[in-house]
Motif scaffolding. Structure first.
Motif, PDB file in Angstrom:
ATOM      1  N   PHE A  68       0.836  -1.207   0.000  1.00  0.00           N
ATOM      2  CA  PHE A  68       0.000   0.000   0.000  1.00  0.00           C
ATOM      3  C   PHE A  68       0.865   1.249   0.000  1.00  0.00           C
ATOM      4  O   PHE A  68       0.699   2.152   0.813  1.00  0.00           O
ATOM      5  CB  PHE A  68      -1.034  -0.029   1.141  1.00  0.00           C
ATOM      6  N   SER A  69       1.790   1.272  -0.949  1.00  0.00           N
ATOM      7  CA  SER A  69       2.629   2.460  -1.109  1.00  0.00           C
ATOM      8  C   SER A  69       1.754   3.641  -1.537  1.00  0.00           C
ATOM      9  O   SER A  69       2.118   4.790  -1.297  1.00  0.00           O
ATOM     10  CB  SER A  69       3.769   2.208  -2.094  1.00  0.00           C
ATOM     11  N   ASP A  88       5.144  -6.534   2.957  1.00  0.00           N
ATOM     12  CA  ASP A  88       6.136  -6.563   1.874  1.00  0.00           C
ATOM     13  C   ASP A  88       6.417  -8.036   1.577  1.00  0.00           C
ATOM     14  O   ASP A  88       7.029  -8.739   2.381  1.00  0.00           O
ATOM     15  CB  ASP A  88       7.417  -5.840   2.315  1.00  0.00           C
ATOM     16  N   ALA A 202      -4.779  -6.014 -20.282  1.00  0.00           N
ATOM     17  CA  ALA A 202      -6.109  -5.651 -19.800  1.00  0.00           C
ATOM     18  C   ALA A 202      -6.425  -4.213 -20.228  1.00  0.00           C
ATOM     19  O   ALA A 202      -5.526  -3.381 -20.304  1.00  0.00           O
ATOM     20  CB  ALA A 202      -6.141  -5.769 -18.280  1.00  0.00           C
TER      21      ALA A 202
HETATM   22  N1  LIG Z   1      -2.296  -5.147 -16.465  1.00  0.00           N
HETATM   23  C1  LIG Z   1      -2.010  -5.869 -17.545  1.00  0.00           C
HETATM   24  O1  LIG Z   1      -2.505  -5.624 -18.642  1.00  0.00           O
HETATM   25  C2  LIG Z   1      -1.082  -7.050 -17.402  1.00  0.00           C
HETATM   26  C3  LIG Z   1      -0.659  -7.699 -18.567  1.00  0.00           C
HETATM   27  C4  LIG Z   1       0.166  -8.819 -18.446  1.00  0.00           C
HETATM   28  C5  LIG Z   1       0.525  -9.279 -17.193  1.00  0.00           C
HETATM   29  N2  LIG Z   1       0.105  -8.611 -16.075  1.00  0.00           N
HETATM   30  C6  LIG Z   1       0.530  -9.134 -14.766  1.00  0.00           C
HETATM   31  O2  LIG Z   1      -0.573  -9.166 -13.889  1.00  0.00           O
HETATM   32  C7  LIG Z   1      -0.195  -8.776 -12.573  1.00  0.00           C
HETATM   33  C8  LIG Z   1      -1.132  -7.680 -12.084  1.00  0.00           C
HETATM   34  O3  LIG Z   1      -1.115  -6.633 -13.035  1.00  0.00           O
HETATM   35  P1  LIG Z   1      -1.223  -5.121 -12.596  1.00  0.00           P
HETATM   36  O4  LIG Z   1      -1.253  -4.361 -13.870  1.00  0.00           O
HETATM   37  O5  LIG Z   1      -2.301  -4.947 -11.599  1.00  0.00           O
HETATM   38  O6  LIG Z   1       0.204  -4.934 -11.896  1.00  0.00           O
HETATM   39  P2  LIG Z   1       0.676  -3.708 -10.991  1.00  0.00           P
HETATM   40  O7  LIG Z   1      -0.114  -2.484 -11.310  1.00  0.00           O
HETATM   41  O8  LIG Z   1       2.156  -3.655 -11.100  1.00  0.00           O
HETATM   42  O9  LIG Z   1       0.247  -4.180  -9.527  1.00  0.00           O
HETATM   43  C9  LIG Z   1       0.991  -5.056  -8.733  1.00  0.00           C
HETATM   44  C10 LIG Z   1       0.979  -4.505  -7.317  1.00  0.00           C
HETATM   45  O10 LIG Z   1       1.769  -5.381  -6.503  1.00  0.00           O
HETATM   46  C11 LIG Z   1       2.176  -4.647  -5.364  1.00  0.00           C
HETATM   47  N3  LIG Z   1       3.524  -5.046  -4.966  1.00  0.00           N
HETATM   48  C12 LIG Z   1       4.668  -4.841  -5.651  1.00  0.00           C
HETATM   49  N4  LIG Z   1       5.711  -5.250  -4.925  1.00  0.00           N
HETATM   50  C13 LIG Z   1       5.199  -5.744  -3.767  1.00  0.00           C
HETATM   51  C14 LIG Z   1       5.785  -6.303  -2.601  1.00  0.00           C
HETATM   52  N5  LIG Z   1       7.115  -6.442  -2.459  1.00  0.00           N
HETATM   53  N6  LIG Z   1       4.972  -6.696  -1.595  1.00  0.00           N
HETATM   54  C15 LIG Z   1       3.630  -6.545  -1.697  1.00  0.00           C
HETATM   55  N7  LIG Z   1       3.020  -6.025  -2.772  1.00  0.00           N
HETATM   56  C16 LIG Z   1       3.816  -5.614  -3.796  1.00  0.00           C
HETATM   57  C17 LIG Z   1       2.219  -3.161  -5.757  1.00  0.00           C
HETATM   58  O11 LIG Z   1       1.414  -2.379  -4.873  1.00  0.00           O
HETATM   59  P3  LIG Z   1       2.134  -1.725  -3.545  1.00  0.00           P
HETATM   60  O12 LIG Z   1       3.172  -0.781  -4.072  1.00  0.00           O
HETATM   61  O13 LIG Z   1       1.044  -1.070  -2.796  1.00  0.00           O
HETATM   62  O14 LIG Z   1       2.738  -2.871  -2.818  1.00  0.00           O
HETATM   63  C18 LIG Z   1       1.665  -3.147  -7.184  1.00  0.00           C
HETATM   64  O15 LIG Z   1       0.802  -2.069  -7.402  1.00  0.00           O
HETATM   65  C19 LIG Z   1       1.263  -8.342 -12.656  1.00  0.00           C
HETATM   66  O16 LIG Z   1       2.068  -9.358 -12.112  1.00  0.00           O
HETATM   67  C20 LIG Z   1       1.542  -8.183 -14.119  1.00  0.00           C
HETATM   68  O17 LIG Z   1       2.857  -8.606 -14.457  1.00  0.00           O
HETATM   69  C21 LIG Z   1      -0.692  -7.524 -16.156  1.00  0.00           C
END
Ligand SMILES: NC(=O)c1ccc[n+]([C@@H]2O[C@H](COP(=O)([O-])OP(=O)(O)OC[C@H]3O[C@@H](n4cnc5c(N)ncnc54)[C@H](OP(=O)(O)O)[C@@H]3O)[C@@H](O)[C@H]2O)c1
Length: 341
Positions: A68-69, A88, A202
């Motif tokens: 929850f940064s 984390d 997405a």
């Molecule tokens: N969106 C797309 O179109 C897409 C496409 C292909 C693949 N994906 C995959 O789907 C997954 C979700 O997508 P997304 O777009 O929602 O990704 P995102 O926006 O990067 O969200 C992932 C969240 O994980 C949290 N996080 C990161 N490091 C962490 C840690 N050390 N401990 C706890 N939480 C942590 C972060 O929130 P905090 O900073 O609050 O911790 C971050 O906002 C990702 O793995 C991405 O690779 C997404």
């Protein structure tokens, strides 16, 4: 679908459970933890899980786990009645304190900024999966992955399928394959039912490939891209598929591509946006045929086809931008063809 006037309406539409998901919730025992919940998809996915359980008439705790940064996400989730846990996931001791739930959706990952900080990307995409797969060894796990673990393929291939050999290009994609392999390893060793959810792009209107293209058209910027084609899926459909996937986990792992039905051309999409926006589109480079393309036929067999067509998504995206809709300012870098994100 109607024009989406504001973020409130968008958030509601992204979290609408299908009838299939409501029925699935009745069959799915136990609570759900969503790890990496505070991201572009996680917030709407947590809300979807909560609403689907309520509509199914069952009591289910939904735990949203993230650092929850950004505090806005935490406030939003709590206002919807979702329990948030600050953790984390890189810290093994903190992970061991997380409540054990029967169901886990793993979404934490790191992509952008990989170039120049490769060690953190590898740690995030390998150590974090190991911490989580080990802690939740008795759960069902849906682990988010990406279509980038496949090589770039030509449009005539129809897109990569789940049995194709992964050939990730660049360190980000390689680390994502490693994330998959770690979940696969723990699934084999501990018999953890797992599904690898390989997503291509997405669409939530505030970000995504369509947003990246649409903003350029709206700002009269030329379209130059090295990658000529892409797939997309409405984020609401991708969220529904993620929760439904909990009922398709297995050991050894099941693998599922998630995207829409169409292979879209960057230049044709830009021209269609230009037509809707009343803008002249400048295409400087149409991009190569070889692109990151997923074939999601297996997921259509499981869940049916996405509820919103690509054509409709293009219209929704163009109208969102024309109406001054908010943007996350997180470009997808979909045009990258050398793996250096
Ligand atoms: N969106 C797309 O179109 C897409 C496409 C292909 C693949 N994906 C995959 O789907 C997954 C979700 O997508 P997304 O777009 O929602 O990704 P995102 O926006 O990067 O969200 C992932 C969240 O994980 C949290 N996080 C990161 N490091 C962490 C840690 N050390 N401990 C706890 N939480 C942590 C972060 O929130 P905090 O900073 O609050 O911790 C971050 O906002 C990702 O793995 C991405 O690779 C997404």
């Amino acid at each position: 679908m109607q024009t989406i006037e504001n973020e409130n309406i968008l958030d509601i539409l992204l979290s609408q459970p299908s009838g299939q998901l409501i029925e699935a919730m009745k069959k799915l025992p136990g609570d759900i933890s969503i790890l990496g919940a505070n991201g572009k998809m996680g917030i709407s996915l947590c809300r979807l899980a909560k609403i689907a359980a309520e509509k199914a008439g069952i009591s289910k705790n939904i735990y949203a786990v993230s650092r929850f940064s950004d505090k806005d996400g935490k406030e939003k989730l709590e206002s919807w009645g979702i329990k948030t846990i600050t953790c984390d996931l890189l810290n093994e001791k903190e992970v061991r304190m997380l409540p054990l739930t029967e169901n886990v959706i793993f979404m934490a990952g790191r992509k952008f900024g990989t170039l120049g900080s490769e060690p953190l990307t590898w740690a995030m995409n390998t150590l974090v999966p190991a911490n989580c797969a080990s802690h939740y060894k008795n759960s069902r796990i849906v682990a988010f992955s990406t279509g980038c673990i496949y090589p770039l393929v030509s449009t005539s291939s129809g897109g990569s399928i789940e049995t194709d050999h992964p050939e990730p290009v660049g360190e980000y994609a390689q680390s994502c394959l490693c994330r998959e392999r770690i979940f696969e390893h723990f699934s084999l060793v501990n018999k953890t039912p797992t599904l690898l959810y390989r997503l291509n792009y997405a669409t939530d209107l505030r970000y995504g490939v369509l947003h990246d293209i649409g903003i350029k058209v709206w700002n009269n910027e030329p379209i130059t891209t090295r990658v000529g084609y892409f797939n997309i899926i409405w984020q609401g459909d991708a969220n529904n598929a993620a929760l439904l996937s909990l009922l398709h986990t297995s050991s050894p792992v099941n693998i599922l591509n998630i995207t829409g039905e169409d292979i879209l051309s960057v230049s044709e999409t830009a021209k269609e946006m230009g037509r809707i926006m009343g803008k002249q589109v400048k295409i400087i480079s149409t991009g190569k045929d070889a692109s990151y393309l997923n074939n999601a036929s297996k997921s259509f067999d499981y869940f049916g086809k996405p509820t919103i067509s690509s054509k409709e998504l293009i219209r929704m995206q163009a109208e969102w931008i024309m109406n001054g809709g908010t943007a996350l300012h997180k470009p997808t870098h979909f045009e990258t063809d050398n793996g250096n994100f």
